[in-house]
Design a protein around this motif. Structure first.
Motif, PDB file in Angstrom:
ATOM      1  N   SER A   1       0.420   5.766  -4.566  1.00 34.63           N
ATOM      2  CA  SER A   1      -0.531   4.796  -4.013  1.00 34.63           C
ATOM      3  C   SER A   1      -1.455   4.293  -5.119  1.00 34.63           C
ATOM      4  CB  SER A   1      -1.372   5.445  -2.908  1.00 34.63           C
ATOM      5  OG  SER A   1      -2.491   4.635  -2.596  1.00 34.63           O
TER       6      SER A   1
ATOM      7  N   GLN B   1      -4.343   2.656  -4.093  1.00 33.17           N
ATOM      8  CA  GLN B   1      -5.540   2.367  -3.308  1.00 33.17           C
ATOM      9  C   GLN B   1      -6.775   2.545  -4.211  1.00 33.17           C
ATOM     10  OE1 GLN B   1      -7.721   4.982  -2.095  1.00 33.17           O
ATOM     11  NE2 GLN B   1      -8.955   3.702  -0.741  1.00 33.17           N
TER      12      GLN B   1
ATOM     13  N   ASP C   1       5.167  12.667  -1.292  1.00 32.34           N
ATOM     14  CA  ASP C   1       3.933  11.890  -1.174  1.00 32.34           C
ATOM     15  C   ASP C   1       3.110  12.216  -2.418  1.00 32.34           C
ATOM     16  OD1 ASP C   1       1.549  10.692  -0.731  1.00 32.34           O
ATOM     17  OD2 ASP C   1       1.251  11.480   1.295  1.00 32.34           O
TER      18      ASP C   1
ATOM     19  N   ALA D   1       1.056  10.192  -3.749  1.00 38.16           N
ATOM     20  CA  ALA D   1      -0.013   9.174  -3.739  1.00 38.16           C
ATOM     21  C   ALA D   1      -1.113   9.497  -4.745  1.00 38.16           C
ATOM     22  CB  ALA D   1      -0.603   9.050  -2.338  1.00 38.16           C
ATOM     23  N   GLN D   2      -1.418  10.798  -4.886  1.00 33.84           N
ATOM     24  CA  GLN D   2      -2.549  11.206  -5.736  1.00 33.84           C
ATOM     25  C   GLN D   2      -2.101  11.695  -7.109  1.00 33.84           C
ATOM     26  OE1 GLN D   2      -4.815  14.087  -3.483  1.00 33.84           O
ATOM     27  NE2 GLN D   2      -5.090  12.702  -1.749  1.00 33.84           N
TER      28      GLN D   2
ATOM     29  N   THR E   1      -3.695  16.584   4.355  1.00 30.92           N
ATOM     30  CA  THR E   1      -3.370  15.349   3.645  1.00 30.92           C
ATOM     31  C   THR E   1      -4.002  14.203   4.407  1.00 30.92           C
ATOM     32  OG1 THR E   1      -1.564  13.888   2.914  1.00 30.92           O
ATOM     33  CG2 THR E   1      -1.159  15.171   4.902  1.00 30.92           C
ATOM     34  N   TRP E   2      -4.005  13.034   3.755  1.00 32.02           N
ATOM     35  CA  TRP E   2      -4.418  11.810   4.449  1.00 32.02           C
ATOM     36  C   TRP E   2      -3.444  11.598   5.601  1.00 32.02           C
ATOM     37  CZ3 TRP E   2      -7.863   8.941   6.112  1.00 32.02           C
ATOM     38  CH2 TRP E   2      -7.718   7.573   6.356  1.00 32.02           C
TER      39      TRP E   2
ATOM     40  N   TYR F   1      -8.990  17.155   3.245  1.00 35.09           N
ATOM     41  CA  TYR F   1      -8.976  16.407   4.480  1.00 35.09           C
ATOM     42  C   TYR F   1      -9.155  17.375   5.632  1.00 35.09           C
ATOM     43  CZ  TYR F   1      -6.810  12.807   1.610  1.00 35.09           C
ATOM     44  OH  TYR F   1      -6.556  11.902   0.625  1.00 35.09           O
TER      45      TYR F   1
ATOM     46  N   ASN G   1       0.854  -1.203   0.000  1.00 32.17           N
ATOM     47  CA  ASN G   1       0.000   0.000   0.000  1.00 32.17           C
ATOM     48  C   ASN G   1       0.882   1.243   0.000  1.00 32.17           C
ATOM     49  OD1 ASN G   1       0.515   0.689   2.950  1.00 32.17           O
ATOM     50  ND2 ASN G   1      -0.412  -1.341   3.152  1.00 32.17           N
ATOM     51  N   GLY G   2       0.251   2.385  -0.174  1.00 29.39           N
ATOM     52  CA  GLY G   2       1.005   3.636  -0.251  1.00 29.39           C
ATOM     53  C   GLY G   2       1.635   4.027   1.078  1.00 29.39           C
ATOM     54  N   SER G   3       0.972   3.683   2.171  1.00 28.63           N
ATOM     55  CA  SER G   3       1.518   4.025   3.488  1.00 28.63           C
ATOM     56  C   SER G   3       2.825   3.275   3.731  1.00 28.63           C
ATOM     57  CB  SER G   3       0.507   3.675   4.586  1.00 28.63           C
ATOM     58  OG  SER G   3      -0.739   4.272   4.320  1.00 28.63           O
TER      59      SER G   3
ATOM     60  N   LYS H   1      -7.710   5.856  -6.025  1.00 36.65           N
ATOM     61  CA  LYS H   1      -6.712   6.610  -6.784  1.00 36.65           C
ATOM     62  C   LYS H   1      -6.959   6.500  -8.297  1.00 36.65           C
ATOM     63  CE  LYS H   1      -4.345   7.886  -3.093  1.00 36.65           C
ATOM     64  NZ  LYS H   1      -5.017   7.483  -1.847  1.00 36.65           N
TER      65      LYS H   1
HETATM   66  C1  LIG Z   1      -3.932   7.413  -0.547  1.00 38.08           C
HETATM   67  C2  LIG Z   1      -2.949   8.285   0.114  1.00 38.08           C
HETATM   68  C3  LIG Z   1      -1.932   7.779   0.937  1.00 38.08           C
HETATM   69  C4  LIG Z   1      -1.832   6.371   1.432  1.00 38.08           C
HETATM   70  O1  LIG Z   1      -1.983   5.403   0.530  1.00 38.08           O
HETATM   71  P1  LIG Z   1      -2.568   3.976   0.954  1.00 38.08           P
HETATM   72  O2  LIG Z   1      -2.330   3.170  -0.268  1.00 38.08           O
HETATM   73  O3  LIG Z   1      -4.018   4.166   1.272  1.00 38.08           O
HETATM   74  O4  LIG Z   1      -1.800   3.473   2.133  1.00 38.08           O
HETATM   75  C5  LIG Z   1      -1.001   8.664   1.451  1.00 38.08           C
HETATM   76  N1  LIG Z   1      -1.048   9.960   1.178  1.00 38.08           N
HETATM   77  C6  LIG Z   1      -2.000  10.489   0.407  1.00 38.08           C
HETATM   78  C7  LIG Z   1      -1.971  11.954   0.109  1.00 38.08           C
HETATM   79  C8  LIG Z   1      -2.991   9.681  -0.144  1.00 38.08           C
HETATM   80  O5  LIG Z   1      -3.953  10.231  -0.893  1.00 38.08           O
END
Ligand SMILES: *Cc1c(COP(=O)(O)O)cnc(C)c1O
Length: 391
Positions: free
Chosen positions: A183, A185, A159, A161-162, A87-88, A332, A61-63, A188
């Motif tokens: 990420s 997830q 980060d 992720a997005q 942010t998440w 968020y 996963n992204g985390s 996304k």
């Molecule tokens: C989705 C996301 C993450 C974490 O990704 P996961 O795959 O859900 O663990 C981290 N940071 C941001 C900004 C995200 O949008």
């Protein structure tokens, strides 16, 4: 008013897995090799191509991806990492997970991303890294970011992720820079249900990433095993990789569709007079030199002007939209005001732009299968709702 049938409900996001992808998953499951293997390898090779040939490794996963990035940068106890509160929460939680201290700085209210002037002002002798987040896919000023990092000898853990397929001066995010985390997830732009990948600088970093994602194990010969540095269980399975590969093949089409829908949003928002109601729209298409992948289309509500005020206005609007068959999201609330982070000394008033935007930000529906008529309906309904709920 008649109730909206469930089938008419427009969610704010909906993943799309086509029949071919489902068939690919079936093949993996029947193949006799279902966890990390040839599909993961193929996914990593394909991702590396997307990112200009740089080393790429995938994770569960992204985390986990960001946590491993921090470990590769040797960040731990006593170190400070500067990041954004909008942010998440994973972004800050992973800094804590490696024993370091997240230092939040305020955002630029136009981009809703970390304010790079504030980053520079927050650097101390303990600062080891900057962790920018590209909210909704919009990059920060990448030239400035890397100039600050070079000047103060800091690592950058992006980060992103997005931000898959977002660009800076035409270059893909991830195709340049330091450690860049994505990420996959479910929500996304492309998904492997759960998953993530890290773009790195050197083959040595990639080897370390491989070890850290599987307990730190180093194999040699037929039967040799050693551990020099303990890791975790963060590998991506071939089932997930097969989904990711099929999604990656559609990346260009997904990005183009999202950009077209975003353009429709700007047109419909103007027709519906959203700006006149005090609703803040995202920066327009191609602001400055950054190109977003339109991971989200987010507006900021004028909570002071709406019934319920700063504490209640957003939930009133979201509830009213839901009753009219439109789903919305919140991405968020500011992390520094969560109970745990308050226990570390963070308080209301410390990051005013983040706090205001965190109270008013709403994510409107945006996914490739939407039609222009859906966008029109969202804007018209938001306009009507905000007029009705105005004080
Ligand atoms: C989705 C996301 C993450 C974490 O990704 P996961 O795959 O859900 O663990 C981290 N940071 C941001 C900004 C995200 O949008």
């Amino acid at each position: 008013m008649t109730a909206t049938a469930a089938s008419d409900f427009l969610p704010f996001v909906r993943p799309e897995i086509d029949a071919d992808t489902i068939a690919e998953v079936g093949k993996v499951l029947a193949s006799g090799w279902i966890t990390s293997g040839p599909k993961m390898q193929a996914f990593e090779d394909a991702l590396s191509q997307v990112f200009g040939g740089r080393p790429v490794r995938t994770f569960a996963n992204g985390s986990a991806t960001m946590e491993i990035a921090l470990r590769i940068a040797d960040i731990g106890p006593g170190d400070e990492v500067i990041t954004t509160p909008i942010t998440w929460v994973a972004t800050a939680n992973v800094v804590l997970a490696v024993g370091a201290k997240p230092v939040f700085v305020d955002i630029d209210p136009r981009t809703r991303n970390i304010d790079l002037d504030a980053v520079e002002a927050a650097i101390t002798p303990r600062t080891r890294a900057i962790m920018p987040v590209y909210l909704s896919g919009l990059p920060v000023d990448m030239d400035r970011l890397y100039a600050i990092a070079a000047k103060h000898k800091l690592r950058v853990i992006e980060d992103a992720a997005q931000a898959i397929d977002s660009r800076w001066q035409g270059k893909r995010i991830g195709a340049f820079g330091d450690l860049v985390s994505f990420s996959f997830q479910a929500n996304k732009n492309i998904t492997s249900v759960e998953g993530g990948c890290l773009v790195m600088n050197t083959p040595e970093e990639a080897v370390r990433a491989e070890r850290l994602r599987l307990q730190g194990v180093i194999r040699s010969g037929m039967d040799g095993m050693d551990v020099e540095e303990p890791g975790g269980k963060f590998n991506l399975t071939d089932v997930n990789a097969a989904i990711g590969l099929a999604q990656l093949a559609k990346l260009d089409a997904i990005t183009a569709r999202r950009a077209a829908l975003a353009e429709t949003y700007f047109r419909c928002a103007a027709d519906a007079g959203l700006a006149d109601l005090g609703i803040e729209l995202p920066l327009p298409l191609d602001p400055q030199q950054a190109t977003t992948n339109w991971h989200m289309f987010q507006v900021v509500l004028p909570t002071d002007r709406l019934e319920g005020g700063p504490q209640q206005a957003r939930q009133n609007v979201m509830q009213a939209m839901r009753e009219r068959g439109i789903g919305t999201g919140v991405h968020y609330p500011p992390i520094h005001l969560f109970t745990y982070y308050r226990s570390l000394g963070w308080r209301e008033g410390m990051l005013p732009h983040a706090e205001r935007i965190g109270r008013g930000i709403v994510t409107l529906p945006l996914f490739p299968a939407m039609q222009a008529t859906d966008v029109e309906r969202v804007c018209a309904t938001l306009s009507e709702t905000c007029k009705r709920l105005s004080k």
